[in-house]
Design a protein around this motif. Structure first.
Motif, PDB file in Angstrom:
ATOM      1  N   LEU A 188       0.815  -1.199   0.000  1.00 21.23           N
ATOM      2  CA  LEU A 188       0.000   0.000   0.000  1.00 21.23           C
ATOM      3  C   LEU A 188       0.858   1.262   0.000  1.00 21.23           C
ATOM      4  CD1 LEU A 188      -2.650  -0.963   2.723  1.00 21.23           C
ATOM      5  CD2 LEU A 188      -2.860  -1.210   0.239  1.00 21.23           C
ATOM      6  N   ASP A 189       0.298   2.302  -0.538  1.00 19.51           N
ATOM      7  CA  ASP A 189       0.863   3.654  -0.442  1.00 19.51           C
ATOM      8  C   ASP A 189      -0.237   4.535   0.114  1.00 19.51           C
ATOM      9  OD1 ASP A 189       1.644   6.282  -0.795  1.00 19.51           O
ATOM     10  OD2 ASP A 189       1.944   6.138  -2.950  1.00 19.51           O
ATOM     11  N   ARG A 190      -0.036   4.994   1.355  1.00 20.85           N
ATOM     12  CA  ARG A 190      -1.029   5.838   2.028  1.00 20.85           C
ATOM     13  C   ARG A 190      -0.510   7.276   2.058  1.00 20.85           C
ATOM     14  NH1 ARG A 190       0.610   1.703   5.113  1.00 20.85           N
ATOM     15  NH2 ARG A 190      -0.747  -0.112   5.448  1.00 20.85           N
ATOM     16  N   GLN A 191      -0.586   7.950   0.928  1.00 22.28           N
ATOM     17  CA  GLN A 191      -0.081   9.317   0.800  1.00 22.28           C
ATOM     18  C   GLN A 191       1.404   9.412   1.169  1.00 22.28           C
ATOM     19  OE1 GLN A 191      -3.167  12.553   1.804  1.00 22.28           O
ATOM     20  NE2 GLN A 191      -3.435  11.087   3.475  1.00 22.28           N
ATOM     21  N   GLU A 192       2.169   8.432   0.777  1.00 21.04           N
ATOM     22  CA  GLU A 192       3.584   8.395   1.169  1.00 21.04           C
ATOM     23  C   GLU A 192       4.503   9.044   0.143  1.00 21.04           C
ATOM     24  OE1 GLU A 192       4.560   4.351   2.612  1.00 21.04           O
ATOM     25  OE2 GLU A 192       2.379   4.161   2.820  1.00 21.04           O
ATOM     26  N   HIS A 193       4.036   9.131  -1.103  1.00 21.26           N
ATOM     27  CA  HIS A 193       4.816   9.817  -2.134  1.00 21.26           C
ATOM     28  C   HIS A 193       4.180  11.148  -2.510  1.00 21.26           C
ATOM     29  CE1 HIS A 193       6.276  10.420  -6.420  1.00 21.26           C
ATOM     30  NE2 HIS A 193       7.324  10.591  -5.663  1.00 21.26           N
ATOM     31  N   GLU A 194       2.867  11.180  -2.633  1.00 20.70           N
ATOM     32  CA  GLU A 194       2.141  12.403  -2.949  1.00 20.70           C
ATOM     33  C   GLU A 194       0.953  12.552  -1.998  1.00 20.70           C
ATOM     34  OE1 GLU A 194       0.887  12.149  -6.987  1.00 20.70           O
ATOM     35  OE2 GLU A 194       2.886  12.409  -7.811  1.00 20.70           O
ATOM     36  N   PRO A 239      -9.473   8.038  -0.560  1.00 24.05           N
ATOM     37  CA  PRO A 239      -8.815   7.367   0.569  1.00 24.05           C
ATOM     38  C   PRO A 239      -9.346   5.969   0.830  1.00 24.05           C
ATOM     39  CG  PRO A 239     -10.172   9.200   1.327  1.00 24.05           C
ATOM     40  CD  PRO A 239     -10.111   9.305  -0.156  1.00 24.05           C
ATOM     41  N   GLU A 240     -10.557   5.670   0.323  1.00 26.65           N
ATOM     42  CA  GLU A 240     -11.118   4.340   0.534  1.00 26.65           C
ATOM     43  C   GLU A 240     -10.415   3.276  -0.317  1.00 26.65           C
ATOM     44  OE1 GLU A 240     -12.984   3.670   2.943  1.00 26.65           O
ATOM     45  OE2 GLU A 240     -13.291   5.768   3.483  1.00 26.65           O
ATOM     46  N   ILE A 241      -9.527   3.697  -1.222  1.00 27.46           N
ATOM     47  CA  ILE A 241      -8.706   2.721  -1.950  1.00 27.46           C
ATOM     48  C   ILE A 241      -7.919   1.866  -0.962  1.00 27.46           C
ATOM     49  CG2 ILE A 241      -6.626   2.522  -3.420  1.00 27.46           C
ATOM     50  CD1 ILE A 241      -7.732   4.827  -5.090  1.00 27.46           C
ATOM     51  N   VAL A 242      -7.459   2.486   0.123  1.00 25.65           N
ATOM     52  CA  VAL A 242      -6.742   1.731   1.154  1.00 25.65           C
ATOM     53  C   VAL A 242      -7.631   1.520   2.381  1.00 25.65           C
ATOM     54  CG1 VAL A 242      -4.475   2.481   0.375  1.00 25.65           C
ATOM     55  CG2 VAL A 242      -5.686   3.865   2.069  1.00 25.65           C
ATOM     56  N   GLY A 243      -8.942   1.712   2.188  1.00 27.67           N
ATOM     57  CA  GLY A 243      -9.891   1.549   3.280  1.00 27.67           C
ATOM     58  C   GLY A 243     -10.989   0.579   2.907  1.00 27.67           C
ATOM     59  N   ALA A 244     -12.205   1.088   2.789  1.00 26.54           N
ATOM     60  CA  ALA A 244     -13.368   0.223   2.562  1.00 26.54           C
ATOM     61  C   ALA A 244     -13.319  -0.489   1.217  1.00 26.54           C
ATOM     62  CB  ALA A 244     -14.654   1.056   2.678  1.00 26.54           C
ATOM     63  N   THR A 292      -2.858  11.016  -2.577  1.00 31.87           N
ATOM     64  CA  THR A 292      -2.839   9.873  -3.495  1.00 31.87           C
ATOM     65  C   THR A 292      -2.702   8.583  -2.703  1.00 31.87           C
ATOM     66  OG1 THR A 292      -1.853  11.188  -5.263  1.00 31.87           O
ATOM     67  CG2 THR A 292      -1.658   8.796  -5.444  1.00 31.87           C
ATOM     68  N   TYR A 293      -3.536   7.592  -3.065  1.00 29.09           N
ATOM     69  CA  TYR A 293      -3.556   6.295  -2.379  1.00 29.09           C
ATOM     70  C   TYR A 293      -3.415   5.191  -3.426  1.00 29.09           C
ATOM     71  CZ  TYR A 293      -5.741   9.401   1.015  1.00 29.09           C
ATOM     72  OH  TYR A 293      -6.010  10.463   1.851  1.00 29.09           O
ATOM     73  N   CYS A 294      -2.647   4.151  -3.099  1.00 31.65           N
ATOM     74  CA  CYS A 294      -2.376   3.101  -4.082  1.00 31.65           C
ATOM     75  C   CYS A 294      -2.346   1.728  -3.417  1.00 31.65           C
ATOM     76  CB  CYS A 294      -1.016   3.307  -4.771  1.00 31.65           C
ATOM     77  SG  CYS A 294      -0.720   4.964  -5.400  1.00 31.65           S
ATOM     78  N   VAL A 295      -2.647   0.724  -4.233  1.00 29.81           N
ATOM     79  CA  VAL A 295      -2.443  -0.673  -3.857  1.00 29.81           C
ATOM     80  C   VAL A 295      -1.759  -1.355  -5.036  1.00 29.81           C
ATOM     81  CG1 VAL A 295      -4.812  -1.215  -4.566  1.00 29.81           C
ATOM     82  CG2 VAL A 295      -3.529  -2.843  -3.164  1.00 29.81           C
ATOM     83  N   GLY A 296      -0.687  -2.103  -4.761  1.00 26.32           N
ATOM     84  CA  GLY A 296       0.089  -2.724  -5.836  1.00 26.32           C
ATOM     85  C   GLY A 296       0.420  -4.168  -5.536  1.00 26.32           C
ATOM     86  N   ALA A 297       0.771  -4.905  -6.593  1.00 22.98           N
ATOM     87  CA  ALA A 297       1.127  -6.313  -6.464  1.00 22.98           C
ATOM     88  C   ALA A 297       2.302  -6.631  -7.375  1.00 22.98           C
ATOM     89  CB  ALA A 297      -0.070  -7.202  -6.815  1.00 22.98           C
TER      90      ALA A 297
END
Length: 261
Positions: free
Chosen positions: A186-192, A220-225, A195-200
């Motif tokens: 996950l990226d929880r606003q760590e670069h921008e 923000p629900e990309i890394v939430g609900a 912005t929220y991300c999930v990667g594989a």
């Protein structure tokens, strides 16, 4: 622009199938450089294997160019094979999707489909970002052992981009442990900020991680609900891209079925 680099690239561009070998005098004449300048640039290129001296006064393209070309070919092959799967992912999640490979201590974005909701007009393709602060980068970094991650941190550092950026080795090791266990990062606003991300991760035929794909957006629900829905989507996409690169799961239970909405 760095003038000396441009001049060196001008020299490399002289070599082709019609001019596989060139003398110092020819290079000087074709580039309109003094012989002393051309000679110094050739010596620098030669030290990195980009050109080689084939006789006392002739130069040719060096073997390192072949290595660089092979890397570019693999990246292009992966991009072309991944593109249809990335389009399906974008259609399913209605967010931006990105494909990256590792380039030294960064991730390089080689394919992107931007959502209309993205605030920035430009594409991310061609961007290079440190691995510790993006979902794609973490997915690649998690494939390394703890000692390899420590070596990476000692070499590249952990530059801070936002208040959420991981800036300590201990925190990064914990995060990588979770990423390995879950099979995603996950990226929880760590670069921008915002912005929220999930990667594989994406694997090759030797079961090595060669890249990653991600879903990214402003919600923000990309890394939430929404995470329970998005994780299977991005993992399935990564799995299918891996298949195109020759990867075969060692256990049938590891195969991810097409996610149902």
């Amino acid at each position: 622009m760095i003038n000396s680099i441009l001049k060196a690239l001008d020299i490399l561009a002289l070599f082709d199938t019609h001019h596989p070998r060139l003398s110092l005098a020819e290079i000087s004449e074709l580039t309109q450089m003094p012989k002393s300048t051309a000679h110094a640039l050739l010596a620098t290129l030669q030290s990195r294997g980009l050109v080689e001296k084939v006789d006392p006064d002739s130069y040719a393209i060096g073997n390192q160019i072949i290595v660089l070309a092979q890397s570019a070919r693999v990246n292009l092959e992966m991009r072309d094979r991944a593109a249809p799967h990335m389009r399906l992912l974008a259609d399913a999640c209605h967010e931006s999707v990105y494909l990256t490979v590792r380039e030294e201590d960064c991730v390089l974005y080689i394919y992107a489909i931007e959502t209309p909701r993205r605030l920035m007009a430009r594409t991310a393709v061609g961007d290079r970002v440190p691995m510790h602060c993006t979902a794609n980068g973490k997915s690649i970094l998690a494939s390394l052992s703890p000692s390899e991650i420590e070596y990476y941190v000692n070499r590249a550092g952990l530059p801070k981009f936002t208040q959420n950026t991981i800036v300590t080795l201990e925190e990064l090791q914990d995060e990588m442990g979770l990423a390995r266990q879950r099979g995603y990062a996950l990226d929880r606003q760590e670069h921008e900020v915002g912005t929220y991300c999930v990667g594989a991760p994406i694997y090759d035929s030797t079961s090595h991680v060669i890249g990653a794909c991600s879903i990214s957006g402003l919600d923000p629900e990309i890394v939430g609900a929404r995470l329970p829905l998005l994780v299977p989507q991005v993992q399935y996409t990564a799995q299918e891209i891996s298949r195109t690169m020759g990867f075969v799961h060692s256990m049938a239970s590891q195969i991810i079925s097409y996610p149902q909405n």
